[in-house]
Design an enzyme around this catalytic site. Sequence first.
Site, short mmCIF file in Angstrom:
data_model
loop_
_atom_site.label_atom_id
_atom_site.label_comp_id
_atom_site.label_asym_id
_atom_site.label_seq_id
_atom_site.Cartn_x
_atom_site.Cartn_y
_atom_site.Cartn_z
N PHE A 1 -12.33 -6.53 13.36
CA PHE A 1 -11.18 -7.01 12.60
C PHE A 1 -10.74 -5.96 11.58
O PHE A 1 -11.54 -5.46 10.80
CB PHE A 1 -11.53 -8.32 11.89
CG PHE A 1 -10.42 -8.85 11.04
CD1 PHE A 1 -9.22 -9.28 11.61
CD2 PHE A 1 -10.54 -8.91 9.65
CE1 PHE A 1 -8.18 -9.75 10.83
CE2 PHE A 1 -9.51 -9.37 8.86
CZ PHE A 1 -8.33 -9.81 9.45
N GLN A 2 -9.48 -5.62 11.60
CA GLN A 2 -8.87 -4.62 10.71
C GLN A 2 -9.52 -3.24 10.82
O GLN A 2 -9.57 -2.49 9.85
CB GLN A 2 -8.88 -5.11 9.25
CG GLN A 2 -7.95 -6.30 9.03
CD GLN A 2 -7.64 -6.58 7.57
OE1 GLN A 2 -8.45 -6.34 6.69
NE2 GLN A 2 -6.45 -7.12 7.31
N MET B 1 23.90 9.63 3.59
CA MET B 1 23.70 10.95 4.18
C MET B 1 23.84 10.90 5.70
O MET B 1 24.38 11.82 6.31
CB MET B 1 22.32 11.50 3.79
CG MET B 1 22.15 12.98 4.08
SD MET B 1 23.45 13.98 3.34
CE MET B 1 22.65 14.57 1.87
N GLU C 1 0.83 -1.21 0.00
CA GLU C 1 0.00 0.00 0.00
C GLU C 1 0.86 1.26 0.00
O GLU C 1 0.48 2.28 -0.57
CB GLU C 1 -0.95 0.02 1.21
CG GLU C 1 -2.11 -0.95 1.10
CD GLU C 1 -1.83 -2.28 1.76
OE1 GLU C 1 -0.65 -2.52 2.14
OE2 GLU C 1 -2.77 -3.09 1.90
N LYS D 1 -17.64 -0.41 4.76
CA LYS D 1 -17.97 -1.42 3.75
C LYS D 1 -19.46 -1.43 3.43
O LYS D 1 -19.85 -1.57 2.27
CB LYS D 1 -17.52 -2.79 4.26
CG LYS D 1 -17.60 -3.86 3.21
CD LYS D 1 -17.05 -5.17 3.75
CE LYS D 1 -17.23 -6.27 2.71
NZ LYS D 1 -16.77 -7.57 3.24
#
Lengths: 569, 159
Positions: A114-115, A479, A52, A164
């Site tokens: 969940f999630q 760096m 993602e 959803k």
Amino acid sequence: MREINGAEIILEILQEHDLNTVFGYPGGSVLPIYDALHSYREKIDHILTRHEQGAAHAADGYARCSGKTGVCIVTSGPGAANTVSGLMTAYMDSTPMLVITGQVSVNNLGTDAFQELDITGVTDSITKHNYLVRSIEELSDLLREAIYLTENGRPGPVLIDIPKDIQTSKMSYDNFQNSCSSEYNTVSEYKYIYEKPKKNETDEFIEMIRKSKRPVILAGNGVMKSNSSKELRKFSKKFDIPVATTLLGLGILPAEDRYNLHMLGMHGTAYANYAADEADLIIALGMRFDNRVTGNIHRFCKDAKIIHVDIDEAEIDKNKRADLHIVGDVNLVLKALLKYKAEGENKVWMNRVMELKKKYPLDRNFSTDYILPQYLISKISELTKGEAIVCTDVGQHQMWTAQYYNFNRINSIITSGGAGTMGFGLPAAIGAKLANPNREVIAILGDGGFQMNSQELMTISEYKLDIKIIIVNNSFLGMVKQLQEVFYEKRHSFVKLEKNPDFVMLGRAYGIDSYLAETPVELDKLLGEIFSKKRSALVNCIVSKEENVFPMIPGGKSVDEMIMSKEEL
Amino acid sequence: MKKYQILVIMRNRPGILSKVSGLFSKRGFNIDGITCGVSEKKEHFRMTITVIGDESFVEQVKRQVAKLIDVVKVQILDEKKVVKRELALIKVKSDSENRLEIIKIVEIYRAKIIDISHEALIIELTGDSNKVEGLIGVMDKFGILESARTGISAMHRGI
């Protein structure tokens, strides 16, 4: 009666705004959207990244190159959380981006389902605005508003979190079509339609130029975003004013333009920094006096009057107090200024600027039998005539790219300026290529940053994207190593990447032509070869480990403490 | 350093309070007080935010708050024209011996006693912050058990 569900509404509205390329990664809470994408596959291109974070950065790269809003669709919870670095990067660099996250169903909100993640809470401070949609009725309005906000005024990322069950709820098609409700109209009041600047403002602007003997323009991302390259070029020529740019402003003027002082700041050119330091008038256009630009803010351009033009009023006087400011679009301001007559040339100052340019050029002594990273970048610049889109990660290779790539076109440096996000370059290149299939796209990466999102090699390979991947490999987090050398008595603490994978084998595992270059001769041959073909390639360039980025103004210091070479350390 | 009141009108949408407070913590601004409630229009929320700082600081706070999408209006209230009020509830230890004394003081402050029990009473006071602090100072010697203050709500005089 024809009905439409939430998922279809989302895709309809994306199309309505001509946003036909989206980046994403499916999951449980966005299944309805992905189901709809299957039916819309002729109309909307969905690019499946491998993470993602990759999707978010790719959407960012797409937006920076196309000028359109970059769209990213991910699932709830971990999917949404993985876009955080992408949102922050886009927020810091004002990229118009829309992140659509799935969310658990409305009746499960707040139950640690969940999630489930309170992603609007998480991203409050790194989005321009965010929404949690609570009903199908408000979905289309909020989504339209979200897209509107990404690009109007100071652009930025907007997140919209859609449960959803709202994606599956239905409404009648007629109602959807007529659903430009009062709520959406309210935000339409929040128009960032800037009028031309007022005459007294531009009068004073010109008066300050007339009174000044040593003016310098500092041009930033805002000049790029307002598409003002042409106007700026005319303006600097007409009024005889040299232009230094920020990192994100590179390419606003062609590299060889006589007025171009290139990048200023911590690793900017010495002549840009000296010119800014000697200036008696600073004209800051679409830039925000970031500390990487100014160093010690109190000593930055201490003798100069300051004019600040920015689209975001909150930037005025935030870091540096301005003597005159105009809130608005740089393009309109420049157009208004171009109507004034210029009073002859400013020979004395331009001569001084040319003298500085001649006296403090970037070091171009490349005659070594190992590869100098600066040589590598110069060579790529030469081969692509400064016309390519160059995407980078963050670190030494990024600064060498800024210094040694001769950017000749706008929207060509795609780099994480404000956030400094490692792992940005490779996925951003995916977005850049999709936005500009006909331009050469190069990802210049460090061996550290490359490993933060190297899984996106698969996306490049799968979609057959012609991206040239150059790994500037010094087996160090360069760096950080440089900072440890300057500030921590050369104590290299956990900056050596002792065990890097075989990048050539890795590239090949993903189906990308991959090569190793260890000497300048090998490098020349390889670069010539890969740039002659229209297909992706990876080159693992083993470069000198000792090389550091110069000039350097150490953090918080000012121009008089600029370090020009390692001998001065 | 001075105290400033900033008036903020916001669209009444979910999460607005966290967007404002989040902005303050993100920018490192200290909130001295914040009051919030529905305004004369039910779709608008009204907040009075108190900050301590100099003029350029409060100007920067104002500009940053104005950037929030749901903000309809922001105004730094003018000290000379503003009416400021705060509500405080103060629970003081009190028995039959000192009860009368406390009631007298409460009258002087034009406050109200809204609850009495054997060991304590609750005082309600509305006024500017100085007045609230004044009463709290006086009540200290009796023993303050709890105090709850709302923070300042403010409004300009006239139209």
